[in-house]
Design an enzyme around this catalytic site. Structure first.
Site, PDB file in Angstrom:
ATOM      1  N   TRP A 336       0.832  -1.208   0.000  1.00 44.27           N
ATOM      2  CA  TRP A 336       0.000   0.000   0.000  1.00 44.27           C
ATOM      3  C   TRP A 336       0.865   1.255   0.000  1.00 44.27           C
ATOM      4  CZ3 TRP A 336      -1.831   2.668   4.971  1.00 44.27           C
ATOM      5  CH2 TRP A 336      -0.922   2.467   6.026  1.00 44.27           C
ATOM      6  N   ASP A 337       2.156   1.078   0.324  1.00 44.96           N
ATOM      7  CA  ASP A 337       3.103   2.185   0.328  1.00 44.96           C
ATOM      8  C   ASP A 337       2.974   3.031  -0.935  1.00 44.96           C
ATOM      9  OD1 ASP A 337       3.863   0.027   2.009  1.00 44.96           O
ATOM     10  OD2 ASP A 337       5.918   0.775   2.125  1.00 44.96           O
ATOM     11  N   GLU A 476       0.597  -3.092  12.575  1.00 46.83           N
ATOM     12  CA  GLU A 476       0.771  -4.536  12.435  1.00 46.83           C
ATOM     13  C   GLU A 476       1.119  -5.242  13.740  1.00 46.83           C
ATOM     14  OE1 GLU A 476       3.596  -4.487   9.240  1.00 46.83           O
ATOM     15  OE2 GLU A 476       2.035  -4.901   7.757  1.00 46.83           O
ATOM     16  N   LYS A 576       2.721  -0.380  16.305  1.00 45.18           N
ATOM     17  CA  LYS A 576       3.952  -0.318  15.516  1.00 45.18           C
ATOM     18  C   LYS A 576       4.023   1.040  14.831  1.00 45.18           C
ATOM     19  CE  LYS A 576       6.074  -2.994  11.720  1.00 45.18           C
ATOM     20  NZ  LYS A 576       5.684  -3.938  10.654  1.00 45.18           N
ATOM     21  N   GLN A 577       2.879   1.551  14.400  1.00 45.52           N
ATOM     22  CA  GLN A 577       2.865   2.742  13.553  1.00 45.52           C
ATOM     23  C   GLN A 577       1.501   3.403  13.578  1.00 45.52           C
ATOM     24  OE1 GLN A 577       3.082  -0.424  10.412  1.00 45.52           O
ATOM     25  NE2 GLN A 577       2.443   1.277   9.135  1.00 45.52           N
TER      26      GLN A 577
END
Lengths: 753, 753
Positions: A336-337, A476, A576-577
């Site tokens: 998806w980046d 994630e 994580k993010q």
């Protein structure tokens, strides 16, 4: 020569060998070239990659971006001693990647064991004016004596992807005692690759050729005189069967023809041509930052340089790998980046490239539909990781579970479904910027409809509402949860936009329309709780918390997984993010300012930022909230993900999305540009340190130059139709130029047009 | 510790890295282990090989002896600095292979960049008491300060054969947070391989595990105190599906069981067990030379050490590769080297091993018959190169033709047919030594008959005679010629022996008997010309000659092929290696002494000795002619093929046949033992420098110890029946011991029995 456009490495250090090989990588979207040194070092990963050339080494592995035969290695012997920076004495070492011209230069002053000094200058680039050409040059000067020189160099197919060999050596051959040619074929995907290379020899040197063990080598010998520079140029060319479809001629002829032509020019002329192309690029796309920290400009140039060389703008069958073409991390796969972090730069500077990246998804709708069908869903379920075929490429296993000793399965392919809505979001963004109805009617609508179908089929009834269960959101570290806020809101947007554009283009599909309406009515959309916190998912807020400070200190290392198993991490409030924060970034107006602030604060505290996709997004949301100091700190930290001091940060390639997000942070954060109610809006939130930012923006077919300071905005239309836009929430019509002074103008500002 | 049984390397030199890795390789016939350093260096070839584990990387390549996953590499960090002999300062370096015990030891005194000194001792061996075990040990002492130590080591399947990857990683796993296990499968041949490894950790160290990119690694950390040695042992075990056939249990269980058992013992106990096995070997098989040059003894011990570790005596499905199990040269393939150069040592010291090597050929008669049939011949045409399957494995292409730029086809598989007769010759030798009628009736006769059939079918009529046309003899610089003397005489012998043993065992085959007799009557056998020179083939003596002195100076390098194409070399009187001289060696009584002398002289002048199979054979023939000085010089030069100063002589493995031939030179040359008229004959021709040679010999089931000086022979029967033998052409019957004094006894010698 712009000093800030120079990436420098002034110390030869074994530990950072692979970091710099990634950071200083070169390329042109067609090919990528790691900045591995010509001479070999243990543990140094060389790499030449061509976009789209993937292969499965064995049936039970996913595709690798193939590490192609090397044409840049050189074994240099001077007076019988093999040149290495680990032997003799290094009296001088300087390595510079010139972002302005695309050239990599390494200057060395070296004393051999016998005490004789030599100056060596290595230069190279991946041509930007001709996607298939690599040029290199070495200049050796013996400073203390006449010396005998031997250089062995050629085409080596001993390269592997960490031991995985993807290529059959079909043939090697020397033409006219000059041109070396190797023809290779990938073992599973069947791509043909031809590499050709030729030395441009100085007078009086002697050359011979040999082939053995997957290497085709030339050996060049010359007695060199003291203080007389020996100059060897080597030009290489590469073509694959992917090009054949595009360009017609077979790879072997193409490679030799391109080589013949380029050898005529020689290194310097080729470099001039390539530097000219880079000049065009910078003229059109550079973001100029006047900052108290010069590094901000360097980091921005570095980001755009890499976004440019990672993007295969020449071929819509391809997309951007997570590490671009700079290394083998994530096996070169597309995530998806691309849509969320890299495509926006292209969309707002060269929309045609954004269109091609969306075409890549469109061309693989069929494979996404197959994946949906196989998993029991309708519509299109795009793979979490994809490569050339468009099928799911997520590796089956990740790291060893420290408790059981077995490798852990990767769950992303099974549950990280938000990519489906991310692609739909990007398609809508594309149309909102371009009004490209041709695209939207065909590719856009096809993407929107099939992604919407997927979400509708994926939702399940739960107390009369619809839920999206057992998903993984962007965070994630939290797997297999229900009603991830990011996913649910994106899915809602996805279905809503599908119905909107179906309506727009007069399309009707009973199932979609009826079920879609129901989906929009009944999908559960997590709302802020009494503390204003939007629950990341159904269970997140009830989980225990731990002190994350030690992990935050080593963010990016995933160190927490050495202390806790994934299952254990999953049961705590650990991100994580950016997840909810990512949602806030994408939809700035979804929640009120106080809710945004509260959630930014709440979730950031619980986020380790172990993903490189996190920091810049936080910077944007913080900037929009007016937390300029925090935002700037996040931005600076994001800039250090590849360029910081960690010697292993980028061993397996640069962080593509993170680099794309540096641009996002500047434009969507600090400049705070948005496409708001179908109108471009600018509401600058410049950091204290920045006195000015100047950047180009393409919007609705008009090319703008936007200059922002703390005091004013100046917008020049360079081409295209008039633009309606908002500056600090006030509408303007841009004919040629607008200048808005902010001073004392909170209600009404002085405008000069 | 016998000083002469020590192979030493007292200088760390990048250039000779791979030479010493081959020369100091360890093994046990089951597995071979290159002596690559624990720490990595660019260009260093690590290697672990298991006999019989071959694989074709791709369909168009021949089988490789697979470079298996590595268990010996270690990445050592002390105070954060990676240990390498290329950084910091090397204050002491010593590497010793102890032939007596099979242990390799490396002692290093190293100063890091910060100036702190560390002593490192590395030890390792391949167990001889347990074929599947590898043991290693590292002892690190910090001499100047307390230090933090980190060692990363495990099982790495990133190994390739020069870029060719043969293994699928089936699974990696950690058991009980201790045992690392990797299971691999060859891609084409389908062999399963299990490697298991376990660290034996010192108290207070911390271990963690990780797996990525085909590596399963343990990371060990400890704070070490000044002057307190840190000792880490690592035991590895390996089993394959080939063992499963032999031993029943599956490789995974076998590997873990063997490891469990061995870990209990620890390094030193395991080493004692292995050293005990080596002691047995040396007691039974050592050749003791009292020479003015101690190196002669070292070279002989070195030769026998390698012949022992290269021979898969445990498994008759396997034979000996040209480089043993020490490297990837010739892809680990089996040539005539085995039967002609290596088998004799076994035959005369442990005939059972010779029988197994012949069984290897017998087991592949079917494949040899298929090759004969495919090429239009009858009988069995053994492949020039073979591996596990028994099919032809000669690579299709060799080096680049310097004129055309294309790779040249390898002709050996098509025309180098003498291997057929070489195998037959070895079978007859085996029987002449052992009188093993069970073997001879079944395997021996089958081999003899099918090889004879081949020769009969291969001969063509030519002016009433039979010719063998378009062959390559042992001299590979002369291709596609007719009536190669070596080939014709060997073929004649082959057919003759077939008929003889058919008769012996009362077998009759009309076609073979009738055609065989005709073949023997009419086959053209080149006779000495008027100058006493036996023509190497029909055209050789008419070809032009050139001055070979510069090529002879660089013998072994094939340097002539850099100046002349193979075709050009073919048209001159240039030999790569012994051809007619090889014939004279095999049949000492075929020609009179003056003819032997003449031909030795004539052909040696024209021989570059670019093959390592040449020198020792010349030594034998020269010794027998009484040219003792020349013979000794050839012998000494043969001893330097692997142990000489050339830093690249053995990069891709030791020279197996050359090492076997060192024993041949001593026993069949200087001791001049022969099986003459079915009787053992000794007629010593000791070099001036040798005062005594003592060696064991097994003959007709009796185990003898033979002690020869310039003055006398002493022969002791250690076991077995009485032996009839000739000493200096006089018959004796050996009951227990014979002593023969040579002094003044040319006609009749004093004998004490």
């Amino acid at each position: 020569m712009n000093r800030e456009m120079m990436i420098e490495n002034n110390k030869f250090d074994l530990r950072s060998l692979n970091k710099f090989a990634s950071v200083m990588a070169q390329g042109n979207g067609y090919l990528g070239l790691r900045a591995a040194h010509e001479e070999d070092y243990a543990g140094q990963t060389r790499g030449l990659y061509v976009a789209g050339i993937y292969n499965k080494a064995t049936a039970n592995e996913s595709s690798d971006l193939v590490n192609l035969p090397d044409v840049l290695a050189m074994k240099i012997e001077m007076d019988g001693e093999i040149f290495s920076l680990l032997t003799g004495e290094v009296l001088g070492f300087e390595q510079r990647l010139n972002l302005e011209t695309g050239e990599l230069v390494r200057e060395i002053l070296w004393k051999n064991k016998a005490g004789a000094r030599f100056q060596l200058v290595f230069q190279r680039f991946a041509a930007k004016h001709h996607l298939h050409i690599i040029a290199s040059k070495v200049t050796i000067t013996s400073l203390d004596k006449n010396a005998s020189l031997k250089i062995v160099s050629g085409i080596s197919a001993q390269q592997t992807n960490f031991g995985r060999q993807h290529l059959i050596e079909e043939s090697v051959r020397v033409f006219n005692e000059k041109i070396m040619q190797g023809v290779y074929k990938t073992t599973e995907s069947g791509h043909l690759i031809t590499l050709a290379a030729q030395n441009i020899l100085p007078e009086g040197s002697v050359i011979s050729f040999s082939s053995k063990n997957r290497e085709l080598m030339s050996s060049i010998k010359k007695e060199i005189k003291i203080n007389e520079p020996f100059v060897l140029e080597k030009i290489g060319s590469i073509y694959t069967s992917l090009d054949q479809v595009l360009e017609g001629d077979d790879p072997e002829h193409s490679a030799r023809n391109a080589l013949d032509e380029s050898v005529q020019y020689g290194y310097q002329v080729l470099l001039n041509k390539t530097a000219g192309k880079w000049k065009q690029f910078w003229n059109q796309k550079r973001v100029k930052i006047s900052s108290a920290h010069e590094f901000d400009q360097t980091a921005m140039d570095f980001a755009l340089y890499h976004v440019e060389i990672m993007t295969p703008a020449h071929d819509e069958r391809l997309s951007v790998g997570a590490k671009g073409l700079t290394g083998e991390g994530y096996k070169g796969h597309v995530f998806w980046d691309t849509e969320m972090f890299i495509l926006p730069f292209h969309l707002f500077t060269e929309p045609e490239t954004a269109r091609k990246l969306l075409r890549y998804r469109y061309l693989h709708l069929q494979q996404a539909k197959e994946k949906a069908e196989q998993t029991g869903y309708a519509g299109a379920l795009f793979p979490w990781e994809s490569a050339f075929s468009g099928y799911e490429e997520t590796p089956e296993y990740a790291a060893i579970n420290i408790k059981t000793g077995k490798r852990q399965k990767v769950a992303s392919a099974i549950a990280e479904h938000h990519i489906v809505a991310d692609i739909a979001y990007a398609a809508v963004q594309y149309f909102q910027n371009t009004n490209d109805e041709v695209f939207m009617k065909k590719e856009g609508l096809a993407l929107l409809k099939d992604t919407a179908r997927f979400w509708i089929s994926r939702a399940v009834e739960d107390h009369g509402m619809l839920s999206l269960k057992d998903v993984i959101g962007p965070d994630e570290y939290t797997e297999h949860i229900d009603n991830n806020a990011y996913t649910n809101y994106l899915a809602y947007y996805n279905v809503k936009q599908a119905l909107f554009y179906m309506d727009w283009f007069g399309e009707y599909d009973e199932w979609l329309s009826v079920r879609g309406k129901d989906f929009l009515e009944r999908l559960y959309l997590p709302k802020p709780n009494k503390n204003l916190v939007i629950p990341q998912d159904d269970t997140f807020l009830g989980k225990p918390e731990i002190d994350l400070s030690i992990y935050k200190e080593n963010q990016g290392s995933q160190g927490i997984l050495l202390d806790y198993s994934r299952q254990e991490v999953n049961e705590m409030q650990i991100l994580k993010q950016a997840d909810v924060v990512m949602l806030l970034y994408l939809f700035p107006n979804l929640f009120s300012k106080d809710i945004v602030e509260k959630n930014l604060h709440y979730y950031e505290e619980r986020t380790i930022h172990d993903s490189s996709l996190s920091k810049a997004i936080h910077a944007i949301v913080a900037a929009r909230c007016g937390f300029l100091e925090t935002a700037y700190r996040f931005f600076q930290e994001a800039c250090l993900i590849d360029l910081g001091p960690n010697p292993h940060s980028s061993d397996e390639g640069i962080h593509g999305a993170s680099l794309g997000a540096i641009w996002l942070a500047a434009i969507f954060g600090f400049a705070n540009a948005q496409m708001d109610e179908d109108m471009l809006s600018i509401d600058p939130k410049l950091p204290e340190n920045w006195s000015e930012i100047v950047f180009p923006l393409v919007y609705k077919g008009s090319r703008l130059e936007i200059r922002l300071t703390h005091e004013q905005a100046e917008i020049i239309k360079l081409s295209g139709p008039e633009v309606e836009m908002k500056i600090k929430n006030k509408k303007h019509r841009l004919k040629n130029k607008i200048e808005v002074k902010f001073k004392d103008c909170f209600s009404e500002c002085e405008v000069q047009e």
